[in-house]
Design a protein around this motif. Structure first.
Motif, PDB file in Angstrom:
ATOM      1  N   PHE A 153      -3.298   7.599  -8.235  1.00  0.00           N
ATOM      2  CA  PHE A 153      -2.492   6.849  -7.281  1.00  0.00           C
ATOM      3  C   PHE A 153      -1.935   5.576  -7.899  1.00  0.00           C
ATOM      4  O   PHE A 153      -2.630   4.872  -8.627  1.00  0.00           O
ATOM      5  N   LEU A 154      -0.677   5.284  -7.610  1.00  0.00           N
ATOM      6  CA  LEU A 154      -0.022   4.009  -7.900  1.00  0.00           C
ATOM      7  C   LEU A 154       0.756   3.631  -6.645  1.00  0.00           C
ATOM      8  O   LEU A 154       1.199   4.511  -5.910  1.00  0.00           O
ATOM      9  N   PRO A 155       0.967   2.343  -6.399  1.00  0.00           N
ATOM     10  CA  PRO A 155       1.741   1.964  -5.210  1.00  0.00           C
ATOM     11  C   PRO A 155       3.204   2.382  -5.364  1.00  0.00           C
ATOM     12  O   PRO A 155       3.767   2.296  -6.455  1.00  0.00           O
ATOM     13  N   TYR A 156       3.786   2.857  -4.277  1.00  0.00           N
ATOM     14  CA  TYR A 156       5.187   3.274  -4.303  1.00  0.00           C
ATOM     15  C   TYR A 156       6.104   2.066  -4.206  1.00  0.00           C
ATOM     16  O   TYR A 156       5.752   1.035  -3.649  1.00  0.00           O
ATOM     17  N   GLY A 157       7.313   2.187  -4.765  1.00  0.00           N
ATOM     18  CA  GLY A 157       8.320   1.136  -4.666  1.00  0.00           C
ATOM     19  C   GLY A 157       9.057   0.945  -5.976  1.00  0.00           C
ATOM     20  O   GLY A 157       8.802   1.637  -6.962  1.00  0.00           O
TER      21      GLY A 157
END
Length: 191
Positions: A153-157
């Motif tokens: 997981f990585l933060p979206y954006g």
């Protein structure tokens, strides 16, 4: 796009992961990283014996590759190559600092083969994350990160990652170069 840059050996996608220190499964990530561009902000010309070519090119509809080549004019030894990372997120059409800032010793991550980055980089060329020797040429040819070894997981954006590479020994800190890297982390759509 060809950018003359003093980039040593770390692909920008590795840097965002180093700073976030996300622990998770590294199999089947649920995101994709869309590389947009990289810009040279500054560099110390006296560290390299010739200008280094930094080439980012789109190789298909979803991937880009990185190629670079440089020769050292001075030694950067003692395993003291450092990386300061600062992450800004695109919010309301402007990049705003997220508060995510940190420094890492590049050699420590190189020796641990964090996220299989050492294996990937040696597959595409000749690099060293610990010591750069005077007169030695380093290169990568058509490097493409393999996301299967990254955290799940990585933060979206949309992000701007500021990568400040420097050499630090007991008596001084020497800037090497600063790169601004722009990328999007998007949800991976599976059918």
């Amino acid at each position: 796009m060809i950018i003359s840059v003093m980039n040593c050996f770390i692909v920008p996608s590795f840097s965002i992961i180093l700073l976030l220190h996300i622990n998770g499964t590294t199999q089947n990530p649920v995101y994709t990283i869309v590389h947009e561009k990289a810009e040279l902000a500054s560099y110390q010309r006296n560290i390299f014996s010739e200008n280094m070519k930094f080439v980012v090119k789109k190789i298909n509809s979803t991937d880009i590759s990185l190629s670079m080549r440089f020769t050292m004019a001075t030694d950067l030894l003692d395993k003291k190559i450092m990386l300061k990372i600062s992450i800004d997120k695109l919010i309301a059409n402007a990049y705003r600092h997220t508060g995510a800032t940190g420094s890492v010793n590049v050699c420590e991550y190189w020796e641990k083969n964090a996220f299989a980055m050492k294996d990937m980089m040696l597959k595409y060329g000749y690099m060293d994350g610990c010591e750069l020797k005077k007169g030695t040429s380093y290169y990568l040819e058509n490097f493409i990160p393999e996301y299967s070894s990254f955290p799940k997981f990585l933060p979206y954006g949309s992000f701007r990652v500021i990568l400040d590479f420097y050499y630090e020994n007991d008596t001084q800190t020497t800037p090497i170069f600063v790169v601004h890297w722009y990328a999007k982390v998007e949800k991976l759509i599976k059918f």
